[in-house]
Design a protein around this motif. Sequence first.
Motif, mmCIF file in Angstrom:
data_model
loop_
_atom_site.group_PDB
_atom_site.id
_atom_site.type_symbol
_atom_site.label_atom_id
_atom_site.label_comp_id
_atom_site.label_asym_id
_atom_site.label_seq_id
_atom_site.Cartn_x
_atom_site.Cartn_y
_atom_site.Cartn_z
ATOM 1 N N VAL A 22 -0.308 7.034 -20.004
ATOM 2 C CA VAL A 22 -1.542 7.509 -19.392
ATOM 3 C C VAL A 22 -1.466 7.115 -17.927
ATOM 4 N N LEU A 23 -1.363 8.101 -17.056
ATOM 5 C CA LEU A 23 -1.255 7.873 -15.619
ATOM 6 C C LEU A 23 -2.630 8.041 -14.985
ATOM 7 N N LEU A 24 -3.133 6.979 -14.382
ATOM 8 C CA LEU A 24 -4.424 6.998 -13.696
ATOM 9 C C LEU A 24 -4.160 6.825 -12.216
ATOM 10 N N THR A 25 -4.546 7.808 -11.417
ATOM 11 C CA THR A 25 -4.312 7.730 -9.975
ATOM 12 C C THR A 25 -5.517 8.252 -9.216
ATOM 13 N N ASP A 26 -5.659 7.753 -7.988
ATOM 14 C CA ASP A 26 -6.754 8.221 -7.135
ATOM 15 C C ASP A 26 -6.225 8.835 -5.845
ATOM 16 N N GLY A 27 -4.965 9.214 -5.847
ATOM 17 C CA GLY A 27 -4.406 9.753 -4.612
ATOM 18 C C GLY A 27 -3.250 10.702 -4.837
ATOM 19 N N GLU A 28 -2.564 10.979 -3.738
ATOM 20 C CA GLU A 28 -1.396 11.853 -3.747
ATOM 21 C C GLU A 28 -0.146 10.992 -3.655
ATOM 22 N N ASN A 29 0.959 11.507 -4.165
ATOM 23 C CA ASN A 29 2.224 10.797 -4.052
ATOM 24 C C ASN A 29 2.653 10.790 -2.584
ATOM 25 N N ASN A 30 2.889 9.591 -2.038
ATOM 26 C CA ASN A 30 3.332 9.507 -0.642
ATOM 27 C C ASN A 30 4.381 8.427 -0.443
ATOM 28 N N ALA A 31 4.978 7.941 -1.529
ATOM 29 C CA ALA A 31 5.991 6.894 -1.423
ATOM 30 C C ALA A 31 6.883 6.945 -2.656
ATOM 31 N N GLY A 32 7.917 6.122 -2.643
ATOM 32 C CA GLY A 32 8.781 5.975 -3.808
ATOM 33 C C GLY A 32 10.039 6.809 -3.746
ATOM 34 N N GLU A 33 11.035 6.347 -4.495
ATOM 35 C CA GLU A 33 12.343 7.003 -4.514
ATOM 36 C C GLU A 33 12.443 8.108 -5.566
ATOM 37 N N ASP B 254 0.820 -1.201 0.000
ATOM 38 C CA ASP B 254 0.000 0.000 0.000
ATOM 39 C C ASP B 254 0.858 1.258 0.000
ATOM 40 N N GLY B 255 0.394 2.254 -0.697
ATOM 41 C CA GLY B 255 1.067 3.537 -0.827
ATOM 42 C C GLY B 255 0.771 4.082 -2.210
ATOM 43 N N THR B 256 1.340 5.240 -2.543
ATOM 44 C CA THR B 256 1.157 5.812 -3.868
ATOM 45 C C THR B 256 2.482 6.409 -4.326
ATOM 46 N N ALA B 257 3.201 5.634 -5.129
ATOM 47 C CA ALA B 257 4.496 6.065 -5.657
ATOM 48 C C ALA B 257 4.319 6.437 -7.123
ATOM 49 N N ILE B 258 3.748 7.604 -7.357
ATOM 50 C CA ILE B 258 3.452 8.052 -8.721
ATOM 51 C C ILE B 258 4.728 8.157 -9.557
#
Length: 189
Positions: free
Chosen positions: A67-78, A41-45
Amino acid sequence: INDRIGLVVFARESITLVPPTLDHRLVRNQLDMMDMGIVRDGTAIGMGVATAINRLRDSDADTRVIVLLTDGENNAGEIDPITSSEMAAALGIRLYTIGASTEGTAPYPVDDPVFGRRYFNIRVDIDEPMLTEMAEKTGGRYFRARSTEELDMVYREIDRLETSVIEEVIYTDRQDRYQLFLFPGVLLL
């Protein structure tokens, strides 16, 4: 019909579920069978975009699109999302971003070992300024889809924007078969 389509899924990490292919049925089947628990779980856009860029960077296609489909904010990833969009722009890859969710709250699944999967309403926050900036850096656009119908309209608009002419060479193999009729015709004369 002639577009190669791939599928990258991301949450805290990102993975390529289907590399770019002309087999659209395979992509649809993998999307239908996808397990949401495949990544943590998380959102690493930024990581999701970077994985897609990695798949497209050596492509010889006339146009390359993410095509980037997201339902949240970036909150993870390097990798920061803006950095990933700059990477896409440097490689000539256009990025269309879609914020998909309702306003206010939305049901979020939580797996409970005792009661099974339950849903809790959580606040929906989409970083629209960031998604807009990401798209604009690459020559793409940001869209907001609050319903399935709006999402379908967004995909149709992207398809309209990315239409290109394909030159097709058609070879026709012709064989002369007049000999089969020539001899009987001469005999009848």
